[in-house]
Design a protein around this motif. Sequence first.
Motif, PDB file in Angstrom:
ATOM      1  N   SER A   3      39.407   3.431   6.162  1.00 15.10           N
ATOM      2  CA  SER A   3      38.543   2.304   6.220  1.00 15.10           C
ATOM      3  C   SER A   3      37.214   2.516   5.929  1.00 15.10           C
ATOM      4  CB  SER A   3      38.676   1.828   7.596  1.00 15.10           C
ATOM      5  OG  SER A   3      37.928   2.766   8.739  1.00 15.10           O
ATOM      6  N   SER A   4      36.484   3.554   5.853  1.00 13.34           N
ATOM      7  CA  SER A   4      35.368   3.841   5.426  1.00 13.34           C
ATOM      8  C   SER A   4      35.000   4.393   3.891  1.00 13.34           C
ATOM      9  CB  SER A   4      34.425   4.628   6.418  1.00 13.34           C
ATOM     10  OG  SER A   4      34.369   3.923   7.876  1.00 13.34           O
ATOM     11  N   SER A   5      35.919   4.732   3.436  1.00 10.56           N
ATOM     12  CA  SER A   5      35.940   5.353   1.897  1.00 10.56           C
ATOM     13  C   SER A   5      36.980   4.504   1.073  1.00 10.56           C
ATOM     14  CB  SER A   5      36.140   6.908   2.197  1.00 10.56           C
ATOM     15  OG  SER A   5      37.286   7.104   2.557  1.00 10.56           O
ATOM     16  N   LEU A   6      37.948   5.273   0.292  1.00  4.75           N
ATOM     17  CA  LEU A   6      38.984   4.869  -0.574  1.00  4.75           C
ATOM     18  C   LEU A   6      39.912   3.873   0.450  1.00  4.75           C
ATOM     19  CD1 LEU A   6      39.757   7.571  -3.145  1.00  4.75           C
ATOM     20  CD2 LEU A   6      38.699   5.306  -3.391  1.00  4.75           C
ATOM     21  N   ARG A   7      39.678   2.769   0.708  1.00  9.83           N
ATOM     22  CA  ARG A   7      40.376   1.588   1.549  1.00  9.83           C
ATOM     23  C   ARG A   7      41.638   1.493   1.242  1.00  9.83           C
ATOM     24  NH1 ARG A   7      35.148  -2.135   2.250  1.00  9.83           N
ATOM     25  NH2 ARG A   7      34.898  -1.128   0.327  1.00  9.83           N
ATOM     26  N   GLY A   8      41.997   1.764  -0.183  1.00  9.41           N
ATOM     27  CA  GLY A   8      43.552   1.346  -0.562  1.00  9.41           C
ATOM     28  C   GLY A   8      44.376   2.635  -0.554  1.00  9.41           C
ATOM     29  N   TYR A   9      43.999   3.869   0.359  1.00  3.70           N
ATOM     30  CA  TYR A   9      44.674   5.054   0.554  1.00  3.70           C
ATOM     31  C   TYR A   9      44.466   5.077   2.191  1.00  3.70           C
ATOM     32  CZ  TYR A   9      44.381   5.829  -4.529  1.00  3.70           C
ATOM     33  OH  TYR A   9      44.777   5.616  -5.817  1.00  3.70           O
ATOM     34  N   PRO A  10      45.391   6.146   2.630  1.00  4.15           N
ATOM     35  CA  PRO A  10      45.508   6.214   4.042  1.00  4.15           C
ATOM     36  C   PRO A  10      44.322   7.257   4.477  1.00  4.15           C
ATOM     37  CG  PRO A  10      47.469   7.175   3.101  1.00  4.15           C
ATOM     38  CD  PRO A  10      46.692   6.356   2.188  1.00  4.15           C
ATOM     39  N   SER A  11      43.947   7.376   5.719  1.00  2.89           N
ATOM     40  CA  SER A  11      42.856   8.198   6.109  1.00  2.89           C
ATOM     41  C   SER A  11      43.298   9.800   5.771  1.00  2.89           C
ATOM     42  CB  SER A  11      42.937   8.320   7.658  1.00  2.89           C
ATOM     43  OG  SER A  11      42.491   6.946   8.104  1.00  2.89           O
ATOM     44  N   TRP A  12      42.477  10.702   5.394  1.00  3.32           N
ATOM     45  CA  TRP A  12      42.544  12.088   4.983  1.00  3.32           C
ATOM     46  C   TRP A  12      43.622  12.215   4.059  1.00  3.32           C
ATOM     47  CZ3 TRP A  12      38.905  14.108   7.533  1.00  3.32           C
ATOM     48  CH2 TRP A  12      38.338  13.635   9.143  1.00  3.32           C
ATOM     49  N   ARG A  13      43.541  11.200   2.843  1.00  7.62           N
ATOM     50  CA  ARG A  13      44.591  11.330   1.713  1.00  7.62           C
ATOM     51  C   ARG A  13      44.168  12.292   0.573  1.00  7.62           C
ATOM     52  NH1 ARG A  13      47.240  12.384  -1.570  1.00  7.62           N
ATOM     53  NH2 ARG A  13      48.354  11.395  -3.138  1.00  7.62           N
ATOM     54  N   PHE A  14      42.819  12.497   0.529  1.00  5.20           N
ATOM     55  CA  PHE A  14      42.223  13.493  -0.455  1.00  5.20           C
ATOM     56  C   PHE A  14      41.396  14.508   0.269  1.00  5.20           C
ATOM     57  CE2 PHE A  14      43.266   9.592  -2.816  1.00  5.20           C
ATOM     58  CZ  PHE A  14      44.233  10.182  -3.567  1.00  5.20           C
ATOM     59  N   ARG A  15      41.302  15.803   0.121  1.00 11.91           N
ATOM     60  CA  ARG A  15      40.451  16.722   0.625  1.00 11.91           C
ATOM     61  C   ARG A  15      40.200  17.863  -0.441  1.00 11.91           C
ATOM     62  NH1 ARG A  15      41.384  17.428   6.757  1.00 11.91           N
ATOM     63  NH2 ARG A  15      43.185  16.151   7.358  1.00 11.91           N
ATOM     64  N   ASP A  16      38.683  18.353  -0.525  1.00 12.52           N
ATOM     65  CA  ASP A  16      38.398  19.286  -1.350  1.00 12.52           C
ATOM     66  C   ASP A  16      37.006  19.639  -1.026  1.00 12.52           C
ATOM     67  OD1 ASP A  16      38.710  21.414  -3.323  1.00 12.52           O
ATOM     68  OD2 ASP A  16      40.051  20.164  -4.541  1.00 12.52           O
ATOM     69  N   ARG A  17      36.659  20.698  -1.797  1.00 11.24           N
ATOM     70  CA  ARG A  17      35.354  21.213  -1.439  1.00 11.24           C
ATOM     71  C   ARG A  17      34.000  20.187  -1.668  1.00 11.24           C
ATOM     72  NH1 ARG A  17      34.752  26.550  -2.987  1.00 11.24           N
ATOM     73  NH2 ARG A  17      32.535  26.411  -3.055  1.00 11.24           N
ATOM     74  N   HIS A  18      34.109  18.922  -2.756  1.00  6.78           N
ATOM     75  CA  HIS A  18      33.282  18.235  -3.033  1.00  6.78           C
ATOM     76  C   HIS A  18      33.693  16.902  -3.202  1.00  6.78           C
ATOM     77  CE1 HIS A  18      31.145  21.841  -4.225  1.00  6.78           C
ATOM     78  NE2 HIS A  18      32.079  22.265  -5.040  1.00  6.78           N
ATOM     79  N   ARG A  19      33.097  15.965  -3.064  1.00  6.44           N
ATOM     80  CA  ARG A  19      33.560  14.629  -3.114  1.00  6.44           C
ATOM     81  C   ARG A  19      32.526  13.616  -3.739  1.00  6.44           C
ATOM     82  NH1 ARG A  19      34.026  12.185   3.015  1.00  6.44           N
ATOM     83  NH2 ARG A  19      31.587  12.322   3.705  1.00  6.44           N
ATOM     84  N   LEU A  20      32.937  12.489  -4.358  1.00  6.11           N
ATOM     85  CA  LEU A  20      32.293  11.458  -4.785  1.00  6.11           C
ATOM     86  C   LEU A  20      32.655  10.227  -4.480  1.00  6.11           C
ATOM     87  CD1 LEU A  20      30.244  10.115  -6.769  1.00  6.11           C
ATOM     88  CD2 LEU A  20      31.683  10.651  -8.747  1.00  6.11           C
ATOM     89  N   LEU A  21      32.256   9.122  -4.199  1.00  8.21           N
ATOM     90  CA  LEU A  21      32.722   7.841  -3.602  1.00  8.21           C
ATOM     91  C   LEU A  21      31.681   6.728  -4.068  1.00  8.21           C
ATOM     92  CD1 LEU A  21      34.641   5.876  -2.049  1.00  8.21           C
ATOM     93  CD2 LEU A  21      32.939   6.436  -0.031  1.00  8.21           C
ATOM     94  N   LEU A  22      32.175   5.848  -4.951  1.00  5.68           N
ATOM     95  CA  LEU A  22      31.501   4.444  -5.370  1.00  5.68           C
ATOM     96  C   LEU A  22      31.975   3.463  -4.755  1.00  5.68           C
ATOM     97  CD1 LEU A  22      30.920   5.757  -9.031  1.00  5.68           C
ATOM     98  CD2 LEU A  22      29.117   5.922  -6.862  1.00  5.68           C
ATOM     99  N   SER A  23      31.454   2.319  -4.287  1.00  6.30           N
ATOM    100  CA  SER A  23      31.945   1.368  -3.504  1.00  6.30           C
ATOM    101  C   SER A  23      31.057  -0.028  -3.772  1.00  6.30           C
ATOM    102  CB  SER A  23      32.206   1.255  -2.150  1.00  6.30           C
ATOM    103  OG  SER A  23      33.076   2.233  -1.655  1.00  6.30           O
ATOM    104  N   GLY A  24      31.798  -1.207  -4.137  1.00 10.61           N
ATOM    105  CA  GLY A  24      30.964  -2.395  -4.516  1.00 10.61           C
ATOM    106  C   GLY A  24      31.592  -3.717  -3.567  1.00 10.61           C
ATOM    107  N   GLU A  25      30.664  -4.605  -3.208  1.00  6.00           N
ATOM    108  CA  GLU A  25      31.448  -5.577  -2.510  1.00  6.00           C
ATOM    109  C   GLU A  25      30.559  -6.769  -2.725  1.00  6.00           C
ATOM    110  OE1 GLU A  25      33.023  -3.864   1.795  1.00  6.00           O
ATOM    111  OE2 GLU A  25      31.268  -5.283   1.961  1.00  6.00           O
ATOM    112  N   TYR A  26      31.333  -7.896  -2.793  1.00  6.15           N
ATOM    113  CA  TYR A  26      30.799  -9.172  -2.931  1.00  6.15           C
ATOM    114  C   TYR A  26      31.199  -9.907  -1.571  1.00  6.15           C
ATOM    115  CZ  TYR A  26      30.584 -14.145  -3.974  1.00  6.15           C
ATOM    116  OH  TYR A  26      30.273 -15.636  -3.812  1.00  6.15           O
ATOM    117  N   ARG A  27      30.059 -10.103  -0.942  1.00  6.48           N
ATOM    118  CA  ARG A  27      30.226 -10.908   0.382  1.00  6.48           C
ATOM    119  C   ARG A  27      29.779 -12.275   0.404  1.00  6.48           C
ATOM    120  NH1 ARG A  27      27.054  -5.752   3.700  1.00  6.48           N
ATOM    121  NH2 ARG A  27      28.459  -4.273   2.985  1.00  6.48           N
TER     122      ARG A  27
END
Length: 412
Positions: free
Chosen positions: A319-343
């Motif tokens: 719910s706080s990162s890649l919201r279209g995937y379940p929790s802990w779906r991807f793991r590794d040494r480094h991560r990158l996340l980009l999000s955008g919202e229109y509210r």
Amino acid sequence: MEHETVIIGVNLESLCGTVVRVARVSAVALAWLAWPSATLAQSSRADALAMMQAKKAEQLRPYENSTGEQILDTAEELVLATSSVYPWIGSIYPGAWLGLGGGYQRSVADTGRFNARGAWSARNYKLLQADLDLPELVRHRLAMTARVQWLDAPSVAFYGIGNESDPDQETTYTYTPTTLAVTGRLQIMEWLALGGGAEYLDVRSDAGRLDASLDPPPVTAAGFGEDVSYGVGRIFLDVDWRDEPGYSQRGGQYRVEWASYGDRDTGMFSFRQTEAEIVQLLPLMRANWVLGFRGLVTTTEVGDAETVPVFMLPALGGSSSLRGYPSWRFRDRHRLLLSGEYRWTPGQLVDMAIFVDAGKVVARHRDLDLQGLKKNYGIGLRVHGPSFTALRLDLARSREGWVLNIGGGTAF
């Protein structure tokens, strides 16, 4: 025959005076005659006014909150815990589903507070936590917090390591950390804070739930079945000028944190972690519309003889990162996340949002680019108060299907 002539003389001045006197007498007489009617009319209006006021007084009732205001007050008590003994609702841990519990809090000196709570989730996750906020020092600029926390997470999802891990390879393991921590935060300016802390972290993991039939066997991942004790030191810089951290329509937050995890037993699982995050909110049309952007990067570093246990790797999904995937779906040494919202705000207590997320996990620094990002899009509904978000529903779609995220707090 002589006719007698009678001459009548008229004095005009005398006649005018007479007419004026008659008019005055008539006016006085008319006023005298009209006075009872005027008095009676005034009395009738006063009586009517008094009757109206008395009727209104009978209809007066103490102000009662509307149903929406009552719901908001209840949500505020649940989220902000305004009573000494309070119910609690929220997320215990990613993937735990919604948790319920209760707590107790009391003031310590002028600005300190003791707060203890326990919670249980529908997936049998359990949490016990106690915080002691010491009285603020240095003209209320320095805040110190001590924390004791125990968590029991009996079914944490594991899909393998890497950005191309297979969703059909899902299995679970038990994760039980105990934390003793002290954190200090120096508020240099209203929007600028510098801080750090030290903690003892003891992690128990049980690989008994892992599915041994999977290929490769998940038990071969580093750290599963190991009990690791860490001494952790961390420092952070926080630039935050949002309205309220719990619900904001303008402002931004720029944050950098560095932490060192030292394995107290063998040293094999020691590592260093750096995380940087940018959140920017742009209000439009008096904040009836809001554009929100988030960027997050996390990296871990190890020595030649060290490795990061799988349960401490940065992760994406939920719910706080890649919201279209379940929790802990991807793991590794480094991560990158980009999000955008229109509210936008269809109601006083409700926000709607259309969002997109994109991110990846990689084993090497040089692969932290915009190639091979996992993406999703979705729509969300948020029930909020002036300074908090009580409930958030995000329905998201990715290449692996639909995911409904239910929780409290902001996505970012």
